[in-house]
Design a protein around this motif. Structure first.
Motif, PDB file in Angstrom:
ATOM      1  N   ASN A 103       3.459   0.427   3.379  1.00  0.00           N
ATOM      2  CA  ASN A 103       3.353  -0.546   4.185  1.00  0.00           C
ATOM      3  C   ASN A 103       2.927  -1.972   3.375  1.00  0.00           C
ATOM      4  O   ASN A 103       2.420  -1.937   2.284  1.00  0.00           O
ATOM      5  CB  ASN A 103       2.259  -0.239   5.263  1.00  0.00           C
ATOM      6  CG  ASN A 103       1.054  -0.233   5.100  1.00  0.00           C
ATOM      7  OD1 ASN A 103       0.393  -0.422   3.812  1.00  0.00           O
ATOM      8  ND2 ASN A 103       0.224   0.143   6.010  1.00  0.00           N
ATOM      9  N   ALA A 104       3.129  -2.882   4.026  1.00  0.00           N
ATOM     10  CA  ALA A 104       2.995  -4.140   3.206  1.00  0.00           C
ATOM     11  C   ALA A 104       1.515  -4.637   3.179  1.00  0.00           C
ATOM     12  O   ALA A 104       0.621  -3.927   4.073  1.00  0.00           O
ATOM     13  CB  ALA A 104       3.614  -5.507   3.886  1.00  0.00           C
ATOM     14  N   GLY A 105       1.089  -5.336   2.112  1.00  0.00           N
ATOM     15  CA  GLY A 105      -0.277  -5.428   1.999  1.00  0.00           C
ATOM     16  C   GLY A 105      -0.774  -6.270   3.128  1.00  0.00           C
ATOM     17  O   GLY A 105      -2.114  -6.408   3.174  1.00  0.00           O
ATOM     18  N   GLY A 114      -4.478  -2.498   5.355  1.00  0.00           N
ATOM     19  CA  GLY A 114      -3.122  -1.956   4.913  1.00  0.00           C
ATOM     20  C   GLY A 114      -3.349  -0.615   4.517  1.00  0.00           C
ATOM     21  O   GLY A 114      -2.378   0.122   4.520  1.00  0.00           O
ATOM     22  N   GLY A 115      -4.469  -0.417   3.779  1.00  0.00           N
ATOM     23  CA  GLY A 115      -4.626   0.871   3.163  1.00  0.00           C
ATOM     24  C   GLY A 115      -5.413   2.019   4.098  1.00  0.00           C
ATOM     25  O   GLY A 115      -5.626   3.066   3.651  1.00  0.00           O
ATOM     26  N   ASN A 163       1.020  -1.260  -0.078  1.00  0.00           N
ATOM     27  CA  ASN A 163      -0.024   0.056   0.013  1.00  0.00           C
ATOM     28  C   ASN A 163       0.932   1.290   0.186  1.00  0.00           C
ATOM     29  O   ASN A 163       1.964   1.195   0.706  1.00  0.00           O
ATOM     30  CB  ASN A 163      -0.686   0.019   1.181  1.00  0.00           C
ATOM     31  CG  ASN A 163      -1.571  -1.317   1.478  1.00  0.00           C
ATOM     32  OD1 ASN A 163      -2.419  -1.745   0.643  1.00  0.00           O
ATOM     33  ND2 ASN A 163      -1.309  -1.965   2.414  1.00  0.00           N
TER      34      ASN A 163
END
Lengths: 114, 116
Positions: free
Chosen positions: A94-96, B101-102, A32
């Protein structure tokens, strides 16, 4: 481990010039991606983010960014900058899955001259 | 909607002294982060809480730094004893769940620490 590179440390533009700030990340899995901005005297705030779907994302104040997976890039663009865009811009990832904390680049200081 | 609150905004101490920073996240946010931002660098995670539990403290210098979030709401970060290299801005951020995550992280104004 994730890492983020912002190669432009200080950019000076005149008003109405076009802007592109580079951001490359290092991570093999799903990511992301975020752009945060810090205006003088203010706190970090989100400009835009990508987490799925259309790789071209639009944010506030006319900014947009394009996620190019093959290039591990998420460059920020604006067709015509204003004096009020003077700020520091941070790319982050950041990681998924899993860890949600952001890994930030070192930032790009943008100075727009009237 | 009130944002993330931090205090104090500025602190000057001498090396080997102790200092504490306070953060109150956005109401209802389960996840709280402390980041350290050294001049000329991007923020770096120190510790992440999910409610009152620690999720990630792998980059926290545990010999001198400690943090707690006892009731799952506000949090304190302490440095004891401080070193010159601890001079930085300490940022607190919060997000709603910390599970997606988003998800957007919302940042406070930061505490600027100068160690002399």
């Amino acid at each position: 481990a994730q890492s983020v590179s912002q190669h432009n440390h200080h950019v000076i533009l005149s008003e109405a010039a076009s802007l592109e700030l580079g951001c490359n990340y290092s991570y093999g899995g799903t990511v992301n991606l975020f752009w945060y901005v810090q205006y003088p005297g203010q706190h970090l705030q989100l400009l835009l983010k990508y987490f799925s779907g259309d790789p071209l994302v639009k944010g506030i104040k006319g900014f947009e960014a394009e996620f190019i997976k093959s290039k591990f890039s998420f460059n920020l663009r604006k067709p015509s900058v204003q004096w009020s865009d003077t700020a520091e811009y941070f790319c982050a990832v950041n990681a998924g899955t899993g860890r949600r904390a952001l890994t930030f680049g070192s930032g790009t200081r943008l100075q727009v001259q009237p | 909607e009130a944002g993330v609150a931090q205090s104090p905004r500025y602190k000057i101490i001498e090396k080997r002294q102790s200092v504490a920073f306070w953060c109150n996240p956005i109401s209802g946010h389960a996840t709280l982060y402390w980041y350290q931002q050294i001049l000329g660098q991007g923020p770096k995670l120190l510790i992440q809480f999910q409610n009152n539990g620690v999720v990630d403290d792998s980059q926290l210098p545990k010999d001198r730094f400690s943090a707690e979030r006892l009731k799952g709401v506000d949090s304190t970060l302490k440095i004891q004893p401080a070193k010159l290299e601890d001079s930085a801005v300490y940022l607190c951020a919060s997000s709603l769940s910390g599970l997606a995550g988003g998800e957007t992280q919302y940042f406070g104004p930061g505490t600027r620490l100068l160690v002399l």
